[in-house]
Design a protein around this motif. Structure first.
Motif, PDB file in Angstrom:
ATOM      1  N   TYR A   1     -18.454 -58.020  57.019  1.00  0.00           N
ATOM      2  CA  TYR A   1     -18.342 -56.567  57.153  1.00  0.00           C
ATOM      3  C   TYR A   1     -16.979 -56.043  57.573  1.00  0.00           C
ATOM      4  N   ILE A   2     -16.058 -56.915  57.946  1.00  0.00           N
ATOM      5  CA  ILE A   2     -14.757 -56.421  58.412  1.00  0.00           C
ATOM      6  C   ILE A   2     -13.609 -56.936  57.543  1.00  0.00           C
ATOM      7  N   GLU A   3     -13.457 -58.237  57.428  1.00  0.00           N
ATOM      8  CA  GLU A   3     -12.317 -58.811  56.701  1.00  0.00           C
ATOM      9  C   GLU A   3     -12.288 -58.336  55.257  1.00  0.00           C
ATOM     10  N   TRP A   4     -11.106 -57.929  54.792  1.00  0.00           N
ATOM     11  CA  TRP A   4     -10.970 -57.434  53.430  1.00  0.00           C
ATOM     12  C   TRP A   4      -9.782 -58.060  52.705  1.00  0.00           C
ATOM     13  N   GLU A   5      -8.927 -58.777  53.391  1.00  0.00           N
ATOM     14  CA  GLU A   5      -7.699 -59.290  52.796  1.00  0.00           C
ATOM     15  C   GLU A   5      -7.916 -60.164  51.570  1.00  0.00           C
ATOM     16  N   ASN A   6      -8.935 -60.994  51.560  1.00  0.00           N
ATOM     17  CA  ASN A   6      -9.134 -61.930  50.458  1.00  0.00           C
ATOM     18  C   ASN A   6     -10.110 -61.426  49.404  1.00  0.00           C
ATOM     19  N   VAL A   7     -10.354 -60.133  49.383  1.00  0.00           N
ATOM     20  CA  VAL A   7     -11.286 -59.556  48.423  1.00  0.00           C
ATOM     21  C   VAL A   7     -10.500 -58.902  47.289  1.00  0.00           C
TER      22      VAL A   7
ATOM     23  N   GLN B   1     -10.156 -50.383  50.510  1.00  0.00           N
ATOM     24  CA  GLN B   1     -10.600 -50.752  51.849  1.00  0.00           C
ATOM     25  C   GLN B   1      -9.488 -51.548  52.499  1.00  0.00           C
ATOM     26  N   ASN B   2      -9.519 -51.646  53.822  1.00  0.00           N
ATOM     27  CA  ASN B   2      -8.654 -52.583  54.520  1.00  0.00           C
ATOM     28  C   ASN B   2      -9.357 -53.043  55.789  1.00  0.00           C
ATOM     29  N   THR B   3      -8.910 -54.157  56.288  1.00  0.00           N
ATOM     30  CA  THR B   3      -9.545 -54.767  57.452  1.00  0.00           C
ATOM     31  C   THR B   3      -9.517 -53.825  58.648  1.00  0.00           C
ATOM     32  N   GLU B   4      -8.382 -53.186  58.891  1.00  0.00           N
ATOM     33  CA  GLU B   4      -8.261 -52.306  60.060  1.00  0.00           C
ATOM     34  C   GLU B   4      -9.250 -51.145  59.999  1.00  0.00           C
ATOM     35  N   GLY B   5      -9.387 -50.537  58.841  1.00  0.00           N
ATOM     36  CA  GLY B   5     -10.322 -49.419  58.687  1.00  0.00           C
ATOM     37  C   GLY B   5     -11.767 -49.854  58.836  1.00  0.00           C
ATOM     38  N   ARG B   6     -12.084 -51.013  58.289  1.00  0.00           N
ATOM     39  CA  ARG B   6     -13.453 -51.511  58.397  1.00  0.00           C
ATOM     40  C   ARG B   6     -13.787 -51.868  59.843  1.00  0.00           C
ATOM     41  N   LEU B   7     -12.824 -52.470  60.566  1.00  0.00           N
ATOM     42  CA  LEU B   7     -13.029 -52.768  61.981  1.00  0.00           C
ATOM     43  C   LEU B   7     -13.222 -51.478  62.767  1.00  0.00           C
ATOM     44  N   TRP B   8     -12.405 -50.480  62.481  1.00  0.00           N
ATOM     45  CA  TRP B   8     -12.530 -49.201  63.167  1.00  0.00           C
ATOM     46  C   TRP B   8     -13.924 -48.615  62.950  1.00  0.00           C
TER      47      TRP B   8
ATOM     48  N   TYR C   1     -22.622 -47.635  57.313  1.00  0.00           N
ATOM     49  CA  TYR C   1     -22.426 -47.897  55.894  1.00  0.00           C
ATOM     50  C   TYR C   1     -21.132 -48.682  55.703  1.00  0.00           C
ATOM     51  N   VAL C   2     -21.229 -49.754  54.904  1.00  0.00           N
ATOM     52  CA  VAL C   2     -20.093 -50.628  54.630  1.00  0.00           C
ATOM     53  C   VAL C   2     -20.070 -50.935  53.136  1.00  0.00           C
ATOM     54  N   VAL C   3     -18.882 -50.873  52.539  1.00  0.00           N
ATOM     55  CA  VAL C   3     -18.746 -51.292  51.149  1.00  0.00           C
ATOM     56  C   VAL C   3     -18.852 -52.819  51.122  1.00  0.00           C
ATOM     57  N   PRO C   4     -19.785 -53.362  50.342  1.00  0.00           N
ATOM     58  CA  PRO C   4     -19.933 -54.821  50.280  1.00  0.00           C
ATOM     59  C   PRO C   4     -18.670 -55.485  49.731  1.00  0.00           C
ATOM     60  N   ARG C   5     -18.524 -56.769  50.021  1.00  0.00           N
ATOM     61  CA  ARG C   5     -17.354 -57.524  49.573  1.00  0.00           C
ATOM     62  C   ARG C   5     -17.427 -57.885  48.090  1.00  0.00           C
TER      63      ARG C   5
ATOM     64  N   VAL D   1     -18.606 -50.379  44.899  1.00  0.00           N
ATOM     65  CA  VAL D   1     -17.852 -49.207  45.344  1.00  0.00           C
ATOM     66  C   VAL D   1     -18.709 -48.332  46.256  1.00  0.00           C
ATOM     67  N   LYS D   2     -20.006 -48.509  46.131  1.00  0.00           N
ATOM     68  CA  LYS D   2     -20.933 -47.699  46.914  1.00  0.00           C
ATOM     69  C   LYS D   2     -21.280 -48.432  48.210  1.00  0.00           C
ATOM     70  N   PRO D   3     -21.146 -47.747  49.344  1.00  0.00           N
ATOM     71  CA  PRO D   3     -21.480 -48.393  50.623  1.00  0.00           C
ATOM     72  C   PRO D   3     -22.966 -48.708  50.737  1.00  0.00           C
ATOM     73  N   SER D   4     -23.253 -49.757  51.475  1.00  0.00           N
ATOM     74  CA  SER D   4     -24.630 -50.143  51.784  1.00  0.00           C
ATOM     75  C   SER D   4     -24.858 -49.971  53.279  1.00  0.00           C
TER      76      SER D   4
END
Length: 135
Positions: free
Chosen positions: A53-59, A66-73, A97-101, A106-109
């Motif tokens: 739900y947070i890390e986005w760098e390797n996606v 998305q980015n890791t900082e925004g998802r963590l926030w 709500y989080v955009v899946p990896r 594109v739609k948050p779950s």
């Protein structure tokens, strides 16, 4: 070794500290960002929460910015709202709500997380954010 009669549970055979869990990568310390979000005590997330739900760098997902900082926030700010609502609880389940990896998502779950306040390595209060089935 003498047996301590005041120790109801016996001698400690093995202990795995929070510091060791952070060092091993089982927990990710997010205290710096958590402080910016209004938390006054250390906060960590489990590896599963970080990865899902947070890390986005390797996606590779060109459709969802998305980015890791925004998802963590998002994870921390929604917990902050939940903490304000359930002030006297030591365990809080909350949703966001989080955009899946997934590459095409594109739609948050809507997902549920659990935050537990407990004792750190020295008995100090700490928060751990985890999946609902983790403990």
């Amino acid at each position: 070794m003498l047996h301590d009669e005041n120790n109801l549970f016996g001698d400690v055979i093995s202990a795995y500290t929070r510091s060791q869990a952070i060092e091993d990568g089982e927990l990710v310390d997010v205290s710096k960002t958590a402080k910016e979000a209004g938390f006054s005590i250390p906060v960590a997330v489990t590896h599963a929460v970080w990865h899902e739900y947070i890390e986005w760098e390797n996606v590779i997902n060109k459709k969802a910015y998305q980015n890791t900082e925004g998802r963590l926030w998002d994870v921390l700010s929604m917990l902050r709202f939940a903490c304000n609502r359930f002030k006297d609880e030591s365990e809080i389940k909350y949703r966001l709500y989080v955009v899946p990896r997934d590459r095409q998502a594109v739609k948050p779950s809507l997902v549920e997380l659990k935050a537990v306040i407990g004792g750190g390595d020295n008995g100090e209060p700490v928060i751990t954010i985890m999946l609902p089935n983790e403990d």
